[in-house]
Scaffold this active site. Sequence first.
Site, short mmCIF file in Angstrom:
data_model
loop_
_atom_site.label_atom_id
_atom_site.label_comp_id
_atom_site.label_asym_id
_atom_site.label_seq_id
_atom_site.Cartn_x
_atom_site.Cartn_y
_atom_site.Cartn_z
N ARG A 294 29.03 -3.82 11.30
CA ARG A 294 27.62 -4.14 11.10
C ARG A 294 27.06 -3.42 9.88
O ARG A 294 26.28 -3.99 9.11
CB ARG A 294 26.82 -3.80 12.36
CG ARG A 294 27.05 -4.83 13.44
CD ARG A 294 26.46 -4.47 14.79
NE ARG A 294 26.67 -5.60 15.71
CZ ARG A 294 26.38 -5.57 17.00
NH1 ARG A 294 25.88 -4.47 17.54
NH2 ARG A 294 26.60 -6.64 17.76
N TYR A 429 26.98 -13.52 11.66
CA TYR A 429 28.15 -12.87 12.25
C TYR A 429 27.96 -11.37 12.44
O TYR A 429 27.00 -10.79 11.96
CB TYR A 429 29.43 -13.20 11.50
CG TYR A 429 29.62 -12.85 10.04
CD1 TYR A 429 28.93 -11.84 9.40
CD2 TYR A 429 30.57 -13.55 9.29
CE1 TYR A 429 29.17 -11.52 8.08
CE2 TYR A 429 30.82 -13.26 7.97
CZ TYR A 429 30.11 -12.24 7.36
OH TYR A 429 30.35 -11.93 6.05
N GLU A 430 28.87 -10.80 13.23
CA GLU A 430 28.79 -9.40 13.68
C GLU A 430 27.50 -9.12 14.45
O GLU A 430 26.91 -8.04 14.34
CB GLU A 430 28.92 -8.42 12.50
CG GLU A 430 30.18 -8.58 11.70
CD GLU A 430 31.44 -8.57 12.55
OE1 GLU A 430 31.43 -7.96 13.63
OE2 GLU A 430 32.44 -9.17 12.12
N GLY A 431 27.07 -10.08 15.23
CA GLY A 431 25.83 -9.95 16.00
C GLY A 431 24.69 -10.53 15.20
O GLY A 431 24.32 -9.99 14.15
#
Length: 572
Positions: A294, A429-431
């Site tokens: 993140r 992406y990545e949350g």
Amino acid sequence: MAYRAPLNDMGFLLDHVVGYNRVAETERFSEAAPETAKAILNEACRMCDEILAPLQRSGDLHPAYLENGVVRTSPGFAEGYRAIAEGGWVSISASPEYGGMGLPITLATAVNDMMSGACLSLQLNPLMTQGQIEALEYHADEAVKEVFLPKLVSGEWAGTMNLTEPQAGSDVGALASSAEENPDGTYSVTGQKIFISWGDNDFNANICHLVLARLPGGPAGTKGISLFLVPKYMPDENGNPGRANNLRVASLEHKLGLHGSPTAVMQYEGATGWLVGTAHDGMRTMFTMMNNARLGVAAQGIGVAEGAFQHALAYAGERKQGRSPIEGGTGAIMDHADVRRMLACMKADTFAARAIMLSCAVAIDMARATDDAQWAAMAGFLTPISKAFGTETGMRVSEIGLQVHGGMGFIEETGAAQYTRDVRVTSIYEGTNGIQAMDLAGRKLMDGGKVAEILLDEIDACVARAEEKLPELSALAGRASRDLRDATGWMVAQSDINERFAGAVPFLNAWGRVLGGKMHLAAALAEEDGGPRSRLATFYIKRLLPEYRGLLAHATAGAEELYALRPEDMAA
């Protein structure tokens, strides 16, 4: 595309704004003194400017493709990756025990920022490996570490992260992939994963997949998920790639952007792997990698913002259009007030987002070097802000850059549109950024807002230092801090979590805006005699910071009006 890594801004932020000196003063990072950091960033700059930046258009115009089960990468990417690996940039913060440099995450983040601005599609490969290295360092058993970490650290092998399935996106607990233990202590993993960045390529000798799957007897939801390391090729007795594992790339996705980065659908059919961490605890184990990623995605958004800004600035200084409205103008469109406004927005927002990101990285390094729980909590609080605000900045700045180009921005030959297309996925992406905001408004305020109060106190301290030298700017920043404190108190007071979630995204963006004001104020304080950073701070604090008011009004409006708007109303 012309690109120059922003060494001056990075150096100024490290030296005067984000407190990197505290990292260098710890015993763990004592060898990463500011002079050493400068030399490291200079070397990374050279690699990014001379080797990676020329690959940016190649990746877009000549995408990766699947040929007879083999992923063929864009022209020049193999050579570019070799420069990254041989320079040690994959493993800049990895443990020296396995061949890494052991340098601070702060420097790794700055390098990722540079690489993202130069060629985002290629940078995504080492970013995934960096996260996997960290997850294995913390959670794998010694036998797995000894085989896999030296190869990953050297860049000879690459790593991926496999979470998403067709029916299980943000709701990871809905995944169906399964695993069964083998007599020799390994596991057989079966299932399909989608959206796997750099799921395969033609230049790494092996690809190591971290895969979430369920063991028999595990509880439902995320609490029953385990994590497995599943390589493309099984290591032989010497630790080299041996027989092919039972996995394959089923297809590659056709995407809006990041064409040079192969995004795979991965199929596992009884593939052999090793359990990483403990059974049914895979989500916690994977989050070690995801938190690293993140911050890395924040660097991607900010790096693209930098690239888009440089591209637009060059164009605005060359493009002649209309009469210059200012005395002594050059006749280029940069003379026009609206173009000047757009460029100033791009520069000021990129500076603010980069400062927030590097502050988060410093907090991570301080937590590691001191084992201080407060630093760890600070890093946790700043991570969702860094990721979401950094990637929103990337999208906003790249879109403005396209506008600066006017009609030529819509023409692919200029390259302006590529920044907009490439960066768009970073908010997903990545949350997703919505999930980051819900994390901030929910989990990160479970302490009653104590960490938020510490950050607000730091803003107030900066305001107090600036009162004499910069009274107007300090007054505006001080008011913003007070209003944000009140809004944070409102969030903490809501017992119904959905009341918080209804305004979570504007709440996070308000934090980004106000922290950005603090960063610009600190920069102006550190600069003597009203130089360029003081003028940029004036622009940001007077013109962009006030946006926080509307954001906080939205953040504290609650959920009632949202649910009063019924689905049939939206379809009317």
